[in-house]
Scaffold this active site. Structure first.
Site, PDB file in Angstrom:
ATOM      1  N   GLY A  53      -8.569  65.436   5.084  1.00  0.00           N
ATOM      2  CA  GLY A  53      -8.518  66.828   4.615  1.00  0.00           C
ATOM      3  C   GLY A  53      -9.829  67.407   4.124  1.00  0.00           C
ATOM      4  CG  ASP A 111      -7.533  67.645   0.860  1.00  0.00           C
ATOM      5  OD1 ASP A 111      -7.345  66.905  -0.131  1.00  0.00           O
ATOM      6  OD2 ASP A 111      -6.824  67.565   1.885  1.00  0.00           O
ATOM      7  CG  ASP A 114      -0.036  68.183  -5.247  1.00  0.00           C
ATOM      8  OD1 ASP A 114       0.265  69.209  -5.841  1.00  0.00           O
ATOM      9  OD2 ASP A 114       0.788  67.555  -4.538  1.00  0.00           O
ATOM     10  CB  THR A 115       0.549  64.376  -8.634  1.00  0.00           C
ATOM     11  OG1 THR A 115      -0.136  63.390  -7.864  1.00  0.00           O
ATOM     12  CG2 THR A 115       1.758  64.894  -7.874  1.00  0.00           C
ATOM     13  N   GLY A 116      -2.687  64.616  -8.984  1.00  0.00           N
ATOM     14  CA  GLY A 116      -3.873  64.004  -9.582  1.00  0.00           C
ATOM     15  C   GLY A 116      -3.954  62.500  -9.350  1.00  0.00           C
ATOM     16  CB  THR A 118      -5.040  61.123  -4.323  1.00  0.00           C
ATOM     17  OG1 THR A 118      -3.696  61.105  -3.834  1.00  0.00           O
ATOM     18  CG2 THR A 118      -5.989  60.624  -3.254  1.00  0.00           C
ATOM     19  CE  LYS A 142      -0.795  72.378  -3.638  1.00  0.00           C
ATOM     20  NZ  LYS A 142       0.346  71.789  -2.912  1.00  0.00           N
ATOM     21  CG  ASP A 170      -2.544  67.429   8.000  1.00  0.00           C
ATOM     22  OD1 ASP A 170      -2.899  67.125   6.845  1.00  0.00           O
ATOM     23  OD2 ASP A 170      -1.790  66.713   8.684  1.00  0.00           O
TER      24      ASP A 170
END
Ligand code: IMP
Ligand code: MG
Length: 188
Positions: A53, A111, A114-116, A118, A142, A170
């Site tokens: 990404g 990229d 999100d939840t953090g 990764t 986010k 994607d």
């Protein structure tokens, strides 16, 4: 049934509503690149790009950064497995062989945070690799989705809790080529 070329083009373009247009993205990414170049002036920077990404984000960041810094660029894959709702959902990291980040100044390029989970796993990996410093550049964040706090040193945009595609991101392998960020809508 096979679709015609124009139907395919329409399908690619119609992921949904444009959330961030290409010009706004280009301006912001240029600003981030200039900030990174200034912050790391005179240093050799090890960039770790999170595939797939973040490829497009990095490609455009590199336009600003590459002629101002000494760069070593690496690629890493991060994938989560298990149920998304599992609080301890593990993150699997795969990196090319032979990378050494020991003693290096490392910039992770991803990229979306999100939840953090990764980003946290990546930052921990870099830390355990013996890097001298580590920072995170994320194109999107986010904040409403965060379950693990992650410091983002260079951020493109905060977005609401919606699934987005384009600019390298994607859905099931599609929509990466879109030049802007779109909210994926409708049945897909
Ligand atoms: P996290 O571990 O929950 O922060 O998930 C981060 C990864 O999930 C990102 O690096 C993306 O690869 C993927 N992801 C999260 N939200 C989206 C989205 O809206 N569109 C595309 N990929 C996403
Ligand atoms: Mg990712």
């Amino acid at each position: 049934m096979r679709s015609t070329a124009s139907e395919q083009t329409r399908a690619i373009r119609s992921a949904g509503r444009v959330l961030i247009d290409a010009r706004t993205i280009a301006n912001r990414v240029g600003e981030i690149g200039a900030t990174i170049a200034r912050d790391y002036q005179g240093k050799t920077l090890d960039v770790v790009v999170v595939l797939e990404g973040a490829r497009v984000f990095w490609k455009n960041l590199a336009r600003t950064v590459a002629d101002q810094l000494d760069l070593r660029v690496h690629y890493m894959r991060a994938s989560s497995y298990g149920q998304e709702s599992t609080p301890t959902r593990p993150v699997r990291l795969t990196q090319e062989r032979g990378i050494s980040l020991r003693g290096r100044d490392v910039l992770l390029v991803d990229d979306i945070v999100d939840t953090g989970r990764t980003a946290r796993a990546l930052l921990q990996h870099v830390w355990h690799s013996g890097a001298r410093s580590s920072r995170l550049a994320a194109f999107l964040s986010k904040p409403d989705r965060r379950s693990v706090p992650v410091p983002i040193d260079y951020l493109g945009f905060e977005i609401p809790d919606e699934f987005v595609v384009g600019y390298g991101m994607d859905y099931a392998g599609e929509y990466r080529e879109l030049p802007d960020v779109q909210v994926l809508e409708g049945p897909h």
